[in-house]
Structures are given as structure tokens and as C-alpha cells.
Design an enzyme around this catalytic site. Structure first.
Site, mmCIF file in Angstrom:
data_model
loop_
_atom_site.group_PDB
_atom_site.id
_atom_site.type_symbol
_atom_site.label_atom_id
_atom_site.label_comp_id
_atom_site.label_asym_id
_atom_site.label_seq_id
_atom_site.Cartn_x
_atom_site.Cartn_y
_atom_site.Cartn_z
ATOM 1 N N PRO A 9 0.711 -1.259 0.049
ATOM 2 C CA PRO A 9 -0.125 0.001 -0.067
ATOM 3 C C PRO A 9 0.910 1.413 0.030
ATOM 4 C CG PRO A 9 -0.166 -1.307 2.026
ATOM 5 C CD PRO A 9 0.351 -2.100 1.157
ATOM 6 N N ASN A 10 0.328 2.146 -0.929
ATOM 7 C CA ASN A 10 0.925 3.471 -0.977
ATOM 8 C C ASN A 10 2.025 3.724 -1.621
ATOM 9 O OD1 ASN A 10 -1.298 5.058 0.490
ATOM 10 N ND2 ASN A 10 -0.472 3.779 2.191
ATOM 11 N N ARG A 17 5.190 11.976 -3.463
ATOM 12 C CA ARG A 17 4.901 12.589 -2.081
ATOM 13 C C ARG A 17 6.076 12.312 -1.126
ATOM 14 N NH1 ARG A 17 0.645 13.702 -4.319
ATOM 15 N NH2 ARG A 17 -1.376 13.353 -3.928
ATOM 16 N N TYR A 22 10.964 8.811 1.362
ATOM 17 C CA TYR A 22 11.265 7.741 0.333
ATOM 18 C C TYR A 22 11.682 8.081 -1.078
ATOM 19 C CZ TYR A 22 7.504 5.754 3.557
ATOM 20 O OH TYR A 22 7.078 5.505 4.803
ATOM 21 N N ASN A 71 8.057 -5.600 -0.608
ATOM 22 C CA ASN A 71 7.830 -4.588 0.329
ATOM 23 C C ASN A 71 6.474 -4.442 0.723
ATOM 24 O OD1 ASN A 71 7.528 -1.811 1.869
ATOM 25 N ND2 ASN A 71 8.867 -0.817 0.551
ATOM 26 N N ALA A 74 2.891 -0.765 5.196
ATOM 27 C CA ALA A 74 2.429 -0.975 6.410
ATOM 28 C C ALA A 74 1.843 -2.182 6.906
ATOM 29 C CB ALA A 74 1.499 0.305 6.588
ATOM 30 N N HIS A 77 3.651 -4.383 9.406
ATOM 31 C CA HIS A 77 3.266 -4.337 10.688
ATOM 32 C C HIS A 77 2.137 -4.816 11.085
ATOM 33 C CE1 HIS A 77 6.942 -1.955 9.809
ATOM 34 N NE2 HIS A 77 6.098 -0.895 9.191
ATOM 35 N N ASP A 84 1.190 -15.869 6.518
ATOM 36 C CA ASP A 84 0.750 -16.934 6.255
ATOM 37 C C ASP A 84 0.761 -17.445 4.892
ATOM 38 O OD1 ASP A 84 0.028 -17.696 9.017
ATOM 39 O OD2 ASP A 84 -2.348 -17.363 8.617
ATOM 40 N N GLU A 95 12.239 -9.484 2.527
ATOM 41 C CA GLU A 95 11.420 -8.315 3.211
ATOM 42 C C GLU A 95 12.373 -7.310 2.925
ATOM 43 O OE1 GLU A 95 10.207 -8.842 7.284
ATOM 44 O OE2 GLU A 95 9.985 -6.368 7.188
ATOM 45 N N HIS A 97 12.554 -2.929 2.995
ATOM 46 C CA HIS A 97 11.847 -1.545 3.249
ATOM 47 C C HIS A 97 12.904 -0.388 2.615
ATOM 48 C CE1 HIS A 97 8.919 -3.342 5.537
ATOM 49 N NE2 HIS A 97 9.891 -4.130 6.107
ATOM 50 N N SER A 99 12.689 2.674 3.939
ATOM 51 C CA SER A 99 13.332 3.531 5.140
ATOM 52 C C SER A 99 14.011 2.453 6.099
ATOM 53 C CB SER A 99 12.390 4.278 5.632
ATOM 54 O OG SER A 99 11.276 3.372 6.071
ATOM 55 N N ARG A 104 12.534 4.598 13.246
ATOM 56 C CA ARG A 104 11.242 5.494 13.080
ATOM 57 C C ARG A 104 10.447 5.078 14.199
ATOM 58 N NH1 ARG A 104 9.001 5.073 6.890
ATOM 59 N NH2 ARG A 104 7.656 6.691 7.892
ATOM 60 N N ARG A 108 6.757 0.520 13.810
ATOM 61 C CA ARG A 108 7.260 0.040 12.644
ATOM 62 C C ARG A 108 8.525 -1.009 12.935
ATOM 63 N NH1 ARG A 108 5.086 3.510 8.526
ATOM 64 N NH2 ARG A 108 4.542 5.446 9.365
HETATM 65 O O1 CA2 Z 1 10.251 1.953 4.298
HETATM 66 C C1 CA2 Z 1 9.528 1.249 3.585
HETATM 67 O O2 CA2 Z 1 9.639 0.727 2.516
HETATM 68 C C2 CA2 Z 1 8.023 1.278 4.242
HETATM 69 O O3 CA2 Z 1 7.845 -0.260 3.918
HETATM 70 C C3 CA2 Z 1 7.138 1.900 3.756
HETATM 71 C C4 CA2 Z 1 5.623 1.921 4.284
HETATM 72 C C5 CA2 Z 1 5.792 2.131 5.936
HETATM 73 O O4 CA2 Z 1 4.604 1.742 6.216
HETATM 74 C C6 CA2 Z 1 6.660 0.878 6.238
HETATM 75 O O5 CA2 Z 1 6.639 1.085 7.880
HETATM 76 C C7 CA2 Z 1 8.208 1.146 5.938
HETATM 77 C C8 CA2 Z 1 4.767 3.233 3.929
HETATM 78 C C9 CA2 Z 1 4.956 3.208 2.237
HETATM 79 C C10 CA2 Z 1 4.285 4.587 1.930
HETATM 80 O O6 CA2 Z 1 4.964 4.905 0.633
HETATM 81 C C11 CA2 Z 1 4.656 6.364 0.419
HETATM 82 C C12 CA2 Z 1 5.723 6.755 -0.750
HETATM 83 C C13 CA2 Z 1 5.434 8.099 -1.069
HETATM 84 C C14 CA2 Z 1 4.593 8.775 -0.617
HETATM 85 C C15 CA2 Z 1 3.832 8.393 0.477
HETATM 86 C C16 CA2 Z 1 4.022 7.177 0.949
#
Ligand code: CA2
Length: 147
Positions: A9-10, A17, A22, A71, A74, A77, A84, A95, A97, A99, A104, A108
Site C-alpha cells: 500500500p501507498n 509524495r 522515500y 515491500n 504498512a 506491521h 501465512d 523483505e 524497506h 526507510s 522510525r 514500525r
Molecule cells: O520503508 C518502507 O519501505 C516501508 O515499507 C514503507 C511503508 C511504511 O508503512 C513501512 O513502515 C516502511 C509506507 C509506504 C508509503 O509509501 C509512500 C511513498 C511515497 C509517498 C507516501 C507514501
């Protein structure tokens, strides 16, 4: 060698953004660089914001590819269901990430996925994906040398 990168997601917002966390590159642009860097590897890509769709893709690809770079965003977590699915498949999952999740917020710091993955790479920006692919290539070579 066939590898699939699965983003959760995202991560479709990469480059659009929050560049401070990121980066400013879209995943599609980065994927082109990866494909040029690893010409002998077929790299597929899937992104979804929906947990069930990620699980379907893990199930569908987990018996036919040589490795998954995941990846889960969220869902890392929160998702027992993705854990599963990883447990149920045959191919290794790394896995990833972008960041450093350990630098953080505390929520996380825990991953439901790490215990069922081959390993975890976090905190190297987009380069985390390259490192994951290198690890899967290394593993594949080890397997080939055994035969
Ligand atoms: O650091 C990572 O790759 C994460 O998997 C990114 C997730 C975050 O919930 C994890 O804790 C760590 C969030 C992805 C959101 O991606 C965005 C990218 C650009 C702008 C906004 C969100």
C-alpha cells in the site's frame, strides 16, 4: 532467473509524495534501471493497495518464480495473513524497506513477515531492492552449484 517485486500500500506514490523519507524517483523509473543492471534476470513487478490482492499474487507467483522481493508497506506491521501466505509458498522471499524502520516510530519496529522471510533489507532507499535481488541471485547460484 525469474524474480517478482511486490509492493504494498501507498508505494504507488513513490516519487510523488514524501521525498524526504522515500526519495523522489518513481518505482517505474527505478525498475528500468534494475532491468538494465540485471539483464539475465526477468524482473516482474506488481503493486497493490489491497491486502487480499497481495496475498493472491504471493500465492500465484510463489511456486513459479525463483524469488520474491516484498515491500508489504504498512502491512508488514499488521498482517498475519501475508505471513501465512509466505509460509505456504515455495520460493524465498526477501523483505525490503526503503526507510530504516528501526529509526522510525516504534510500531514500525515489529514485522509479522521477518520470521517467515529469508532475510530483511531496510534503510538503503531504493537501493534496498537491488540488494535484495543480489541476495536472491547469490542464493540461486549456490543452489545451481549444489547440482
Ligand atoms: O520503508 C518502507 O519501505 C516501508 O515499507 C514503507 C511503508 C511504511 O508503512 C513501512 O513502515 C516502511 C509506507 C509506504 C508509503 O509509501 C509512500 C511513498 C511515497 C509517498 C507516501 C507514501
Amino acid at each position: 532467473m525469474n524474480i517478482i517485486i511486490i509492493n504494498g500500500p501507498n508505494l504507488n506514490l513513490l516519487g510523488k509524495r514524501e521525498p524526504g523519507i522515500y526519495g523522489s524517483q518513481s518505482f517505474e523509473d527505478y525498475l528500468e534501471e534494475l532491468q538494465e543492471r540485471f539483464p539475465d534476470v526477468t524482473i516482474s513487478y506488481y503493486q497493490s493497495n489491497i491486502e487480499g490482492e497481495l496475498i493472491n499474487t504471493i500465492q500465484e507467483t510463489g511456486f513459479i518464480c525463483d524469488g520474491i522481493v516484498l515491500n508489504a508497506g504498512a502491512y508488514t506491521h499488521t498482517s498475519v495473513a501475508i505471513a501465512d501466505a509466505i509460509r505456504a509458498i515455495k520460493c524465498p522471499v526477501v523483505e525490503v524497506h526503503i526507510s530504516n524502520v528501526h529509526k522510525r516510530e516504534e510500531f514500525r519496529h515489529h514485522s509479522y513477515l521477518s520470521p517467515v522471510c529469508l532475510g530483511v533489507i531496510a534503510g538503503f532507499g531504493m537501493d534496498s531492492y537491488r540488494l535484495a535481488i543480489e541476495s536472491l541471485i547469490g542464493l540461486n547460484k549456490e543452489k545451481e552449484d549444489e547440482h
